[in-house]
Design an enzyme around this catalytic site. Structure first.
Site, PDB file in Angstrom:
ATOM      1  N   LYS A  55      -5.151 100.864  40.388  1.00 15.80           N
ATOM      2  CA  LYS A  55      -4.302 102.016  40.692  1.00 15.80           C
ATOM      3  C   LYS A  55      -4.160 102.818  39.404  1.00 15.80           C
ATOM      4  O   LYS A  55      -3.543 102.356  38.432  1.00 15.80           O
ATOM      5  CB  LYS A  55      -2.934 101.563  41.209  1.00 15.80           C
ATOM      6  CG  LYS A  55      -2.015 102.724  41.588  1.00 15.80           C
ATOM      7  CD  LYS A  55      -0.788 102.257  42.356  1.00 15.80           C
ATOM      8  CE  LYS A  55       0.134 103.427  42.686  1.00 15.80           C
ATOM      9  NZ  LYS A  55       1.272 103.057  43.540  1.00 15.80           N
ATOM     10  N   GLU A  84      -2.421  98.205  37.670  1.00 17.37           N
ATOM     11  CA  GLU A  84      -1.961  99.583  37.514  1.00 17.37           C
ATOM     12  C   GLU A  84      -1.622  99.905  36.054  1.00 17.37           C
ATOM     13  O   GLU A  84      -0.454  99.877  35.658  1.00 17.37           O
ATOM     14  CB  GLU A  84      -0.744  99.864  38.403  1.00 17.37           C
ATOM     15  CG  GLU A  84      -0.296 101.322  38.336  1.00 17.37           C
ATOM     16  CD  GLU A  84       0.941 101.623  39.173  1.00 17.37           C
ATOM     17  OE1 GLU A  84       1.321 102.799  39.260  1.00 17.37           O
ATOM     18  OE2 GLU A  84       1.536 100.671  39.726  1.00 17.37           O
TER      19      GLU A  84
END
Length: 294
Positions: A212, A176
């Site tokens: 993400k 992420e």
């Protein structure tokens, strides 16, 4: 890695619920839920309250594998129980929802326009615990504030370095590298980020990752990453957007699914009746699901 779980994450319809507020973000999550800091004096009480909130969400009939593929948990949640079972076990055994664990230890101070992750000094121990609880995957977050090529290159290198270690330990890592949605040069940051991710993907062997990412400024901007053979899914964080804005922006991006926290939980309140709570949650789940299957 259980093939059934891998197939579910790769091919299933739905989204990932982010329920991983940590110590620093828990007071804000409780405040949004209608519980002020004046209502608890210790960290233990704070964590008890947030676990009660998460338990209410996870046990709700609206929190269903028909719409939700996985749920990201904080360590404290993994170590806690729901209806007599540890949370990860409850999610998979009772709900058919994949349990995912937040493993980062927070971020460093800003440097070169980014915030790298702090060194993960407890990673080996945490992965050992995660294995005992049958955790499917992990998530770790760093933040990009400006389109600084060196900073973004360092972020991606760090995410892949830890990702490889986590994959080799038997988990599917969610990388992420969040781009701050309020950044003045968000699009330029996304261009550099995509280039660095694609470069790093070229060097992989059989590792499989989930990314993400902030919802891009240009629709379908991350399609090359989505289609890469080493990428299981690309999921979107809401990043501070309201539910309406996050859903609308996500629906413009084909094959990108949600991994929302604030946008999922924003209208839930501790004082709602069970019927009202379940209806509000169902409404949010339905909206996010529809945006995730475009």
């Amino acid at each position: 890695m259980k093939q059934k779980q891998l197939n579910l994450m790769k091919n299933g319809k739905g989204f990932i619920a982010a329920l991983d507020q940590s110590g620093g973000s828990t007071p804000g999550a409780l405040e949004d839920y209608g519980i002020s800091e004046a209502e608890y004096e210790t960290k233990e009480k704070m964590f008890d309250l947030i676990h009660s909130m998460r338990t209410r969400i996870i046990t709700s009939p609206s929190f269903s594998s028909e719409y939700i593929l996985g749920a990201i948990l904080f360590k404290q949640t993994m170590n806690s129980k729901i209806a007599g079972k540890y949370t990860a076990q409850y999610l998979w055994q009772e709900k058919d929802i994949l349990p995912i664990l937040k493993v980062d230890q927070g971020t460093e101070n800003k440097k070169n326009g980014v915030q790298l992750m702090k060194p993960m000094t407890k990673l080996d121990q945490l992965l050992g615990e995660a294995k005992e609880y049958n955790i499917f995957g992990t998530k770790m977050r760093s933040i990009i504030h400006r389109a600084n090529p060196k900073g973004i290159k360092d972020i991606v290198a760090q995410q892949f370095e830890y990702g490889k270690k986590i994959y080799e330990a038997g988990f599917i890592p969610i990388l992420e590298p969040e781009v701050n949605i309020k950044s003045e040069d968000k699009l330029d940051s996304e261009k550099i980020l995509k280039e660095e991710i694609l470069k790093s993907l070229k060097n992989l062997a059989d590792e499989k990752y989930i990314f993400k990412l902030s919802i891009p400024s240009t629709a379908n901007f991350y399609q090359e990453i989505i289609e890469h053979p080493n990428v299981i899914r690309v999921v979107a964080l809401s990043g501070g957007y309201s539910q309406e804005a996050a859903v609308n922006k996500l629906s413009e991006n084909n094959n990108m699914i949600a991994s929302f926290s604030r946008a999922l939980l924003q209208d839930l309140n501790v004082d709602q009746s069970e019927k009202e709570f379940n209806m509000v949650l169902k409404n949010a789940v339905n909206k996010i699901y529809k945006a995730s299957i475009t």
